[in-house]
Structures are given as C-alpha cells and as structure tokens.
Design a protein around this motif. Sequence first.
Motif, PDB file in Angstrom:
ATOM      1  N   HIS A 323      38.823  42.934  27.086  1.00 40.58           N
ATOM      2  CA  HIS A 323      38.058  41.988  28.037  1.00 40.58           C
ATOM      3  C   HIS A 323      38.558  40.537  27.982  1.00 40.58           C
ATOM      4  O   HIS A 323      38.917  40.161  26.835  1.00 40.58           O
ATOM      5  CB  HIS A 323      36.442  42.084  27.727  1.00 40.58           C
ATOM      6  N   VAL A 324      38.644  39.717  28.951  1.00 40.38           N
ATOM      7  CA  VAL A 324      39.166  38.379  29.062  1.00 40.38           C
ATOM      8  C   VAL A 324      38.428  37.518  29.942  1.00 40.38           C
ATOM      9  O   VAL A 324      37.688  38.163  30.992  1.00 40.38           O
ATOM     10  CB  VAL A 324      40.611  38.470  29.613  1.00 40.38           C
ATOM     11  N   ALA A 338      44.694  39.368  37.208  1.00 44.02           N
ATOM     12  CA  ALA A 338      43.889  40.343  36.915  1.00 44.02           C
ATOM     13  C   ALA A 338      44.198  41.745  37.380  1.00 44.02           C
ATOM     14  O   ALA A 338      44.289  42.706  36.667  1.00 44.02           O
ATOM     15  CB  ALA A 338      42.490  40.291  37.321  1.00 44.02           C
ATOM     16  N   ARG A 339      45.073  41.634  38.635  1.00 41.92           N
ATOM     17  CA  ARG A 339      45.224  42.973  39.112  1.00 41.92           C
ATOM     18  C   ARG A 339      46.690  43.395  38.213  1.00 41.92           C
ATOM     19  O   ARG A 339      46.793  44.731  37.991  1.00 41.92           O
ATOM     20  CB  ARG A 339      45.729  43.000  40.689  1.00 41.92           C
ATOM     21  N   MET A 340      47.372  42.327  37.855  1.00 42.76           N
ATOM     22  CA  MET A 340      48.790  42.637  37.028  1.00 42.76           C
ATOM     23  C   MET A 340      48.230  43.166  35.623  1.00 42.76           C
ATOM     24  O   MET A 340      48.883  44.158  35.173  1.00 42.76           O
ATOM     25  CB  MET A 340      49.720  41.451  37.087  1.00 42.76           C
ATOM     26  N   VAL A 387      40.264  47.703  35.848  1.00 43.23           N
ATOM     27  CA  VAL A 387      39.635  46.348  35.577  1.00 43.23           C
ATOM     28  C   VAL A 387      38.471  46.292  36.345  1.00 43.23           C
ATOM     29  O   VAL A 387      38.716  46.335  37.667  1.00 43.23           O
ATOM     30  CB  VAL A 387      40.784  45.407  35.514  1.00 43.23           C
ATOM     31  N   LEU A 388      37.394  45.677  35.916  1.00 39.92           N
ATOM     32  CA  LEU A 388      36.232  45.181  36.976  1.00 39.92           C
ATOM     33  C   LEU A 388      36.241  43.817  36.787  1.00 39.92           C
ATOM     34  O   LEU A 388      36.333  43.286  35.570  1.00 39.92           O
ATOM     35  CB  LEU A 388      34.948  45.601  36.151  1.00 39.92           C
ATOM     36  N   PHE A 389      36.598  43.092  37.931  1.00 35.70           N
ATOM     37  CA  PHE A 389      36.874  41.587  37.956  1.00 35.70           C
ATOM     38  C   PHE A 389      35.727  41.011  38.482  1.00 35.70           C
ATOM     39  O   PHE A 389      35.384  41.239  39.944  1.00 35.70           O
ATOM     40  CB  PHE A 389      38.124  41.130  38.868  1.00 35.70           C
ATOM     41  N   ALA A 424      38.012  47.624  31.139  1.00 42.28           N
ATOM     42  CA  ALA A 424      38.304  46.053  31.040  1.00 42.28           C
ATOM     43  C   ALA A 424      37.392  45.380  31.816  1.00 42.28           C
ATOM     44  O   ALA A 424      37.604  45.649  33.088  1.00 42.28           O
ATOM     45  CB  ALA A 424      39.979  45.805  30.943  1.00 42.28           C
ATOM     46  N   VAL A 425      36.893  44.346  31.433  1.00 41.38           N
ATOM     47  CA  VAL A 425      36.232  43.416  32.383  1.00 41.38           C
ATOM     48  C   VAL A 425      36.567  41.992  32.278  1.00 41.38           C
ATOM     49  O   VAL A 425      36.862  41.527  31.101  1.00 41.38           O
ATOM     50  CB  VAL A 425      34.609  43.267  31.827  1.00 41.38           C
TER      51      VAL A 425
END
Length: 547
Positions: A323-324, A338-340, A387-389, A424-425
Amino acid sequence: MSNQNEQRCFICNKGFINPGKRLFIETELFYECNFCHAEFHKKGDGFLLKNILDKSLWNKYEGKVLSFNEIKRISKGGFSDAEIELQKNEDERQKQEEEKREQIEQTPGTPENYLSRVDEIMGYENGSFDGRFSVQLKSVDEGKQQTKRIEQVQKELQQIKKEINVTKKQIKSDYDAQKAKNSAEVAVYGSSRAMTDLRTNQKQQLDSQGNLQFEHYDSVISLIDSAIMSFDKTKNEIENWMGSKVGGSSTDKDLDKETPQKNEKEVFEEGSEQLKLETILKELDVLIGLDNIKAEVQELINFLKVQQVRKSRNLPTPNLSLHVVFYGNPGTGKTTVARMLSKIYKALGILSKGHLIETDRSGMVAGYVGQTALKVSDAVEQSLGGVLFVDEAYSLTDNDEGGFGREAVDTLIKAMEDHRGDLAVVIAGYTKNMQNFLSSNPGLKSRFNRYWEFKDYTPPELFKIFLSLCSTGHYLLSDPAKRKLAILLQKTCDQKDETFGNGRLVRNLYEATISNQASRIVLHENMSDDVLTTIDASDIPDDITSL
C-alpha cells in the motif's frame, strides 16, 4: 449602429469594417466585415480580397488587389487618408521586425538560431520530415532503418542541446563579470546614494535580461527534450514490433509465414517477467518530470526483488506492504503511476491480475446504515489481484455527519488486512488534507509505510507536456506561439495556488488552443497540411485562469 470610424462594407453594403479592429495572420494585416466576413488583406499599396461568399461578386472581386483609391471609390469614401498613412507605417514596422528576426536567426548562439537549426533537423522548414516516424512497418529491415534514422536525429538534437548549455554558461559568466565590474566601480568611486541606486538599477536590468534570455534558451531545450522523448517512445514501439517477429524476417514473403502479432494483452500476460518489467519501466521513464517518483518506484522494485530471492532461499522476510500514499495537487500523474504500479506488481508475480480500480467517496460511501460496508466490499472485490486507487481519500471523513465515512475507512482497513497478499491500496489527495486524514486514524496510517510526493510540474515540464500533446495530435507550434506559450506557463506557475491543475490545466489549454485554431482556419479557401497543423500565437489563449 456604426460610429464615425467605421466604413460600410462595399461587398455586402450591410456590415461595417472597423479599422481599429485589426487581426493578424502571421505577419499579414487584414480587415474583416462584421456581417459577411469578407476579408481585405493588406498587399503592398492595396488590398487582396478574400472570403467573398456572395457568388455573384466572386468573379468580380475574389482574389483581386484594389488600390486605396479604388476602395474609396467603390465604398463611397472608404478609408481615410489618416488611416491609409497608419497602414503604411504599420507595414514598414512589420517589415523592419521581419528583417530583424531574420538577422537574429542567422546569428550563431541566439535562441532563434538554435530553434531554426532544430526546425531544419526536424524538416519543418522544407516539409521533408515532420518529426514523426511511422510504425506501420512491412519488414524487420525497414524497422532497423527507421531506428537508425531516429538515432541520428536524436544525436543531432543532443548536440544542439550541448551547445545551448555551453552558451548559457558563457552568458552567465559575462553577466557575473559585468556585475563584478559594477561592484568594483562602487568601491572606487564611492558608495553615494546616487551611485548605489544606479548600480542597483543596472543589476536589476542585467538580472531581468539574463532571466528572459535563459527562458528562451530553456524553451528550445524543452522542445528538444520533448522530441527526443517522443522518438524514444517510437523506437520502443518499433523494437517491440520487431521482437514479436519470429526469426526477424525481412521480406514480405517471409512475414506471411510468421505467427500473427499478439495484441498488447497477450504479450503482457505471456512474455517473460523481466521483459514485461523493462517495458513498464520504459513507459514510466518517458513520462515528463516525476524524477523523485521514478526513484521511489525503482527503490520499491529493488526491495521486492531482494525479498523474493530471500524467500526462495528460505531466509526470513518481513510481511510485505504493497500500500502507498500519494501526496500532491491534481494533474501530477498520480492515476497514471498507480496504473503502472499495478502492472509492476503483476510483472513481479506479487499480484495475480495487475489491473486498477479507481474510486472516490461517491463509490464507497452510502447514505444509509449498512450500505457503506457493502459498497466498500464491492470495490475491494473488483480490485482483488490489482490496485484499488482511492482519489481524494480525505473526503471520506470530511463533513462526516452520519459517520458513514468512518464506516468506509474501517471496512477498508479490515479488507486490507484480510487480502494482504493479493490487494494493494493507493490513497491519494492534497498533501495537507492527506496528512490530517491519516493522523486522525492511526489504524489506517499503520497500514502504509510508503509516502510518495507528486510535485507540481515546472514551467519547462508543462511546456514539454503541451508539445507532447501537439505531437500526438499532429500539430506544430510557430515560433511566436512557442514564445507566447513559454511566457504564459511561467506567469501561470508564478501565480499558482494549492488548486493548481498541472497536467490537466495544460490539457485544457491544448484543447482551447486547437479549438481557437479551428475557428481561425475554418473559412480558408485551401486548407493545406501546413494550415491544418500549424498553431499560431493568436490561437493560444491570453489567460488560462478560467480553464
């Protein structure tokens, strides 16, 4: 009603020509009727008539140059003698400016000269090469030739860039020497108020001249960097195409025997992990700016790789947190990165799918008890393996009267723990808002150990983004347009606030610009490729605060 300064149009005899309302197309002065839009273009001692919509008058006046006396006679008075003299003075001024510009362009070491050399290399002047390479290739040999040609152009552009940097250093040295001389004269002749004021004014003038000159040089460098970046992207496309060909066949007959080229999804899912990761990192590297983010991504990749090696050798590894937190203003590339990041996790074998689900408060918070948890769970379920953005994540708890936002956060925290290995969030938002949001919820803050700051783009970077959009859309900026754009972006950055739009603002500026260009050329008789692709200074809005 017309005023005394307006003349009735002799074409339609309904509209009026206001001599005070002048328009410029490149260096051409013309007047326009406010009713039929007939144009009177200044040519020598007379006017060339264009855009005559009345077919009965087409053969009579279209394309003909009328003298001032003829215009006055036809329009029963026409332009006054004073206006005629004013027009002649304007023509002379434009002629002098054009001669001065040509002289500057031919003087080595000036920004205009460097820009002229760039245009010559790119083929803008003679139309031999428009700066874009085709990737619709028929053979591997053709791809190699294209790549070699691109590399030669890049080499020439890099050489000009080196020369510009040398010139800038010399200019700075000259300015420093002049300022030192001024200081020495103050020491010799005394430090009276008059002397101090004089030298202060001189210093300010030197600084102003130096900054303006450096901005012009930096604009040329930005153009070069944007072109090189665009060429790198094209080279990657060509190399990927050639790499997909079995055995590297070089003839059309051989190509018929090869296996069909895979689409992007198939290549991503079936290629080697290392090749996929390199491709993603190349895509990241060509993004404008984001130097600190690129370093953060590389650091994360290095860490994950080492942990994977340790795990393969049965060495202890920490629980990985994928997570970031993304800090920064809008339009700084957060969603793109985020997509990358999701693709990187997939390429490393950490996430199973590598896709991105983007959401915000409206996608996670409901207005009734029990519904918020369902919405969050649904968003998490869609994001599993990727990834959940969550954009503007701080808004989850802003003005949270019913406590539904807090419920969304609590549900998300539990989901992050339950799906630690395959979710990943990434939460994003303004720096200050995100700091307050995380500080108010220790449970959420403890789930994140990476905080990436997306800085605002600098004026040269915004300039590159605009040029990149133009390149994609097959538009070319004229020299005056480049200068106007550079000044406009610098002014905008100087006056920015926390809501500064960055890349989004540049995209809005680009869309407004090409819209203005379309309105300017729509009535042109012959829309050549040059007309269709050239953006003039008049196409760029004077003010972008409302965009």
